[in-house]
Design a protein around this motif. Structure first.
Motif, mmCIF file in Angstrom:
data_model
loop_
_atom_site.group_PDB
_atom_site.id
_atom_site.type_symbol
_atom_site.label_atom_id
_atom_site.label_comp_id
_atom_site.label_asym_id
_atom_site.label_seq_id
_atom_site.Cartn_x
_atom_site.Cartn_y
_atom_site.Cartn_z
ATOM 1 N N MET A 25 0.836 -1.171 0.000
ATOM 2 C CA MET A 25 0.000 0.000 0.000
ATOM 3 C C MET A 25 0.889 1.245 0.000
ATOM 4 S SD MET A 25 -3.000 1.032 2.604
ATOM 5 C CE MET A 25 -2.300 2.105 3.808
ATOM 6 N N ARG A 26 0.567 2.182 -0.869
ATOM 7 C CA ARG A 26 1.356 3.411 -0.979
ATOM 8 C C ARG A 26 0.500 4.587 -0.521
ATOM 9 N NH1 ARG A 26 3.867 4.568 -6.650
ATOM 10 N NH2 ARG A 26 1.891 3.623 -7.093
ATOM 11 N N SER A 27 1.112 5.471 0.264
ATOM 12 C CA SER A 27 0.439 6.702 0.674
ATOM 13 C C SER A 27 1.370 7.875 0.404
ATOM 14 C CB SER A 27 0.058 6.648 2.159
ATOM 15 O OG SER A 27 1.211 6.532 2.960
ATOM 16 N N SER A 28 0.774 9.034 0.162
ATOM 17 C CA SER A 28 1.548 10.223 -0.158
ATOM 18 C C SER A 28 0.970 11.412 0.599
ATOM 19 C CB SER A 28 1.487 10.480 -1.667
ATOM 20 O OG SER A 28 2.174 11.658 -1.993
ATOM 21 N N HIS A 29 1.860 12.230 1.134
ATOM 22 C CA HIS A 29 1.473 13.421 1.888
ATOM 23 C C HIS A 29 2.215 14.613 1.272
ATOM 24 C CE1 HIS A 29 0.440 15.937 5.295
ATOM 25 N NE2 HIS A 29 1.708 16.268 5.397
ATOM 26 N N THR A 30 1.471 15.644 0.875
ATOM 27 C CA THR A 30 2.086 16.826 0.289
ATOM 28 C C THR A 30 2.733 17.667 1.380
ATOM 29 O OG1 THR A 30 0.450 16.859 -1.485
ATOM 30 C CG2 THR A 30 1.679 18.898 -1.107
ATOM 31 N N LEU A 31 4.032 17.935 1.219
ATOM 32 C CA LEU A 31 4.772 18.747 2.183
ATOM 33 C C LEU A 31 4.815 20.212 1.771
ATOM 34 C CD1 LEU A 31 7.807 16.354 2.740
ATOM 35 C CD2 LEU A 31 5.780 16.623 4.195
ATOM 36 N N VAL A 32 5.013 20.470 0.472
ATOM 37 C CA VAL A 32 5.114 21.831 -0.058
ATOM 38 C C VAL A 32 4.463 21.848 -1.433
ATOM 39 C CG1 VAL A 32 6.684 23.668 -0.822
ATOM 40 C CG2 VAL A 32 7.305 22.235 1.121
ATOM 41 N N ARG A 33 3.671 22.872 -1.700
ATOM 42 C CA ARG A 33 3.086 23.060 -3.029
ATOM 43 C C ARG A 33 3.324 24.503 -3.445
ATOM 44 N NH1 ARG A 33 -0.359 20.236 -6.056
ATOM 45 N NH2 ARG A 33 -0.938 18.897 -4.314
ATOM 46 N N GLN A 34 4.091 24.686 -4.504
ATOM 47 C CA GLN A 34 4.391 25.991 -5.079
ATOM 48 C C GLN A 34 4.015 25.952 -6.564
ATOM 49 O OE1 GLN A 34 5.585 28.759 -3.431
ATOM 50 N NE2 GLN A 34 5.300 27.562 -1.576
ATOM 51 N N PRO A 35 3.936 27.100 -7.225
ATOM 52 C CA PRO A 35 3.558 27.084 -8.645
ATOM 53 C C PRO A 35 4.476 26.225 -9.518
ATOM 54 C CG PRO A 35 3.394 29.308 -7.794
ATOM 55 C CD PRO A 35 4.035 28.471 -6.715
ATOM 56 N N ASP A 36 5.754 26.145 -9.214
ATOM 57 C CA ASP A 36 6.691 25.417 -10.071
ATOM 58 C C ASP A 36 7.171 24.084 -9.534
ATOM 59 O OD1 ASP A 36 6.755 27.099 -12.314
ATOM 60 O OD2 ASP A 36 8.115 28.473 -11.288
ATOM 61 N N PHE A 37 6.772 23.703 -8.333
ATOM 62 C CA PHE A 37 7.164 22.393 -7.812
ATOM 63 C C PHE A 37 6.250 21.958 -6.675
ATOM 64 C CE2 PHE A 37 9.506 25.383 -5.205
ATOM 65 C CZ PHE A 37 9.425 24.855 -3.929
ATOM 66 N N VAL A 38 6.227 20.643 -6.458
ATOM 67 C CA VAL A 38 5.481 20.032 -5.359
ATOM 68 C C VAL A 38 6.396 18.995 -4.715
ATOM 69 C CG1 VAL A 38 3.435 18.723 -4.690
ATOM 70 C CG2 VAL A 38 3.290 20.322 -6.586
ATOM 71 N N VAL A 39 6.435 18.970 -3.393
ATOM 72 C CA VAL A 39 7.240 17.993 -2.657
ATOM 73 C C VAL A 39 6.288 17.080 -1.886
ATOM 74 C CG1 VAL A 39 9.036 17.644 -0.924
ATOM 75 C CG2 VAL A 39 9.133 19.664 -2.432
ATOM 76 N N HIS A 40 6.448 15.773 -2.089
ATOM 77 C CA HIS A 40 5.618 14.769 -1.415
ATOM 78 C C HIS A 40 6.490 13.865 -0.557
ATOM 79 C CE1 HIS A 40 2.110 15.500 -4.006
ATOM 80 N NE2 HIS A 40 2.949 15.529 -5.023
ATOM 81 N N ALA A 41 5.978 13.468 0.598
ATOM 82 C CA ALA A 41 6.542 12.377 1.382
ATOM 83 C C ALA A 41 5.741 11.141 0.994
ATOM 84 C CB ALA A 41 6.419 12.653 2.872
ATOM 85 N N VAL A 42 6.423 10.114 0.500
ATOM 86 C CA VAL A 42 5.757 8.909 0.021
ATOM 87 C C VAL A 42 6.178 7.732 0.892
ATOM 88 C CG1 VAL A 42 5.420 7.370 -1.947
ATOM 89 C CG2 VAL A 42 5.770 9.825 -2.328
ATOM 90 N N ARG A 43 5.199 6.972 1.330
ATOM 91 C CA ARG A 43 5.450 5.779 2.144
ATOM 92 C C ARG A 43 4.846 4.584 1.416
ATOM 93 N NH1 ARG A 43 4.764 5.826 8.414
ATOM 94 N NH2 ARG A 43 6.915 6.468 8.099
ATOM 95 N N CYS A 44 5.643 3.547 1.237
ATOM 96 C CA CYS A 44 5.176 2.339 0.577
ATOM 97 C C CYS A 44 5.379 1.166 1.523
ATOM 98 C CB CYS A 44 5.938 2.124 -0.731
ATOM 99 S SG CYS A 44 5.218 0.833 -1.734
#
Length: 91
Positions: free
Chosen positions: A1-20
């Motif tokens: 099972m994979r889950s993703s949590h958005t850490l930062v969202r900006q117009p030119d990039f998005v950073v996700h923490a992903v746990r599998c």
């Protein structure tokens, strides 16, 4: 099972923490990448098959993604935690 949590969202990039938490030794179904980006493993490891061949990804390895690239994954050693950075087409 994979889950993703958005850490930062900006117009030119998005950073996700992903746990599998998968433990399958065989390859997953093909998954097309959705953006240009970089994936950095923080804990654990997994196998990845992409345009450059097969590799083992662990905290010493990062890899790049491009839109439409077909990827497959296998988790023979259990799960992993990664940081995934998606970049806008402009960047």
């Amino acid at each position: 099972m994979r889950s993703s949590h958005t850490l930062v969202r900006q117009p030119d990039f998005v950073v996700h923490a992903v746990r599998c938490r998968d433990d399958h030794t065989g390859w997953s179904r093909p998954e097309p990448a959705t953006a240009h980006g970089i994936v950095l493993a923080r804990r654990g490891g997994f196998r990845r098959r992409g345009r450059g061949g097969e590799e083992f990804v662990d905290p010493t390895v990062g890899y790049l993604t491009v839109p439409g690239e077909e990827e497959r994954f296998a988790h023979p050693a259990g799960g992993d935690d990664c940081t995934s950075v998606h970049l806008s087409p402009r960047l």
